[in-house]
Design a protein around this motif. Structure first.
Motif, PDB file in Angstrom:
ATOM      1  N   TYR A  46      44.252  46.892  47.984  1.00  0.00           N
ATOM      2  CA  TYR A  46      43.432  46.298  46.935  1.00  0.00           C
ATOM      3  C   TYR A  46      42.577  45.174  47.479  1.00  0.00           C
ATOM      4  CZ  TYR A  46      46.327  48.652  43.458  1.00  0.00           C
ATOM      5  OH  TYR A  46      46.969  49.592  42.704  1.00  0.00           O
ATOM      6  N   PHE A  91      40.738  41.605  45.882  1.00  0.00           N
ATOM      7  CA  PHE A  91      40.867  40.714  44.737  1.00  0.00           C
ATOM      8  C   PHE A  91      39.637  39.831  44.615  1.00  0.00           C
ATOM      9  CE2 PHE A  91      45.239  41.493  43.604  1.00  0.00           C
ATOM     10  CZ  PHE A  91      45.725  42.116  44.739  1.00  0.00           C
ATOM     11  N   ILE A 148      43.976  41.253  36.359  1.00  0.00           N
ATOM     12  CA  ILE A 148      45.341  40.999  36.807  1.00  0.00           C
ATOM     13  C   ILE A 148      45.904  39.753  36.142  1.00  0.00           C
ATOM     14  CG2 ILE A 148      46.770  40.445  38.829  1.00  0.00           C
ATOM     15  CD1 ILE A 148      45.744  43.313  38.677  1.00  0.00           C
ATOM     16  N   ARG A 149      45.113  38.694  36.096  1.00  0.00           N
ATOM     17  CA  ARG A 149      45.598  37.424  35.537  1.00  0.00           C
ATOM     18  C   ARG A 149      44.445  36.690  34.875  1.00  0.00           C
ATOM     19  NH1 ARG A 149      48.023  34.588  39.974  1.00  0.00           N
ATOM     20  NH2 ARG A 149      49.804  35.906  39.489  1.00  0.00           N
ATOM     21  N   ARG A 192      41.200  42.888  40.302  1.00  0.00           N
ATOM     22  CA  ARG A 192      41.442  43.657  41.525  1.00  0.00           C
ATOM     23  C   ARG A 192      40.888  45.061  41.360  1.00  0.00           C
ATOM     24  NH1 ARG A 192      47.813  45.524  41.544  1.00  0.00           N
ATOM     25  NH2 ARG A 192      47.533  47.063  39.900  1.00  0.00           N
TER      26      ARG A 192
END
Length: 80
Positions: free
Chosen positions: A20, A22, A52-53, A67
């Protein structure tokens, strides 16, 4: 503003473990929830990114980490 970066900037892109890549993003305070959601959904549709966050800070700043699979690196980078 902290860190010397402009509003809505990408810190850097990096590949991790070859699977991946990011993209840490910063969405400036004052951006509505619906506008932020629209920006992130456009990134996922056009660049293959997934959320993701997401952290919402007291000052209204949103810090986001997205990501995508490293094989999709030919697609556009996120820009907010």
């Amino acid at each position: 503003m902290t860190g010397g970066r402009g509003a809505g900037t990408i810190a850097r892109m990096e590949a991790v473990a070859g699977d991946y890549e990011f993209a840490p993003l910063r969405i400036p305070p004052g951006t509505s929830r619906s506008a932020a959601a629209t920006m992130l959904s456009l990134q996922s549709e056009t660049g293959g990114w997934e959320l993701i966050r997401l952290q919402l800070h007291a000052d209204g700043t949103r810090k986001v980490v997205m990501r995508r699979r490293a094989r999709l690196s030919y697609l556009p980078k996120p820009h907010i």
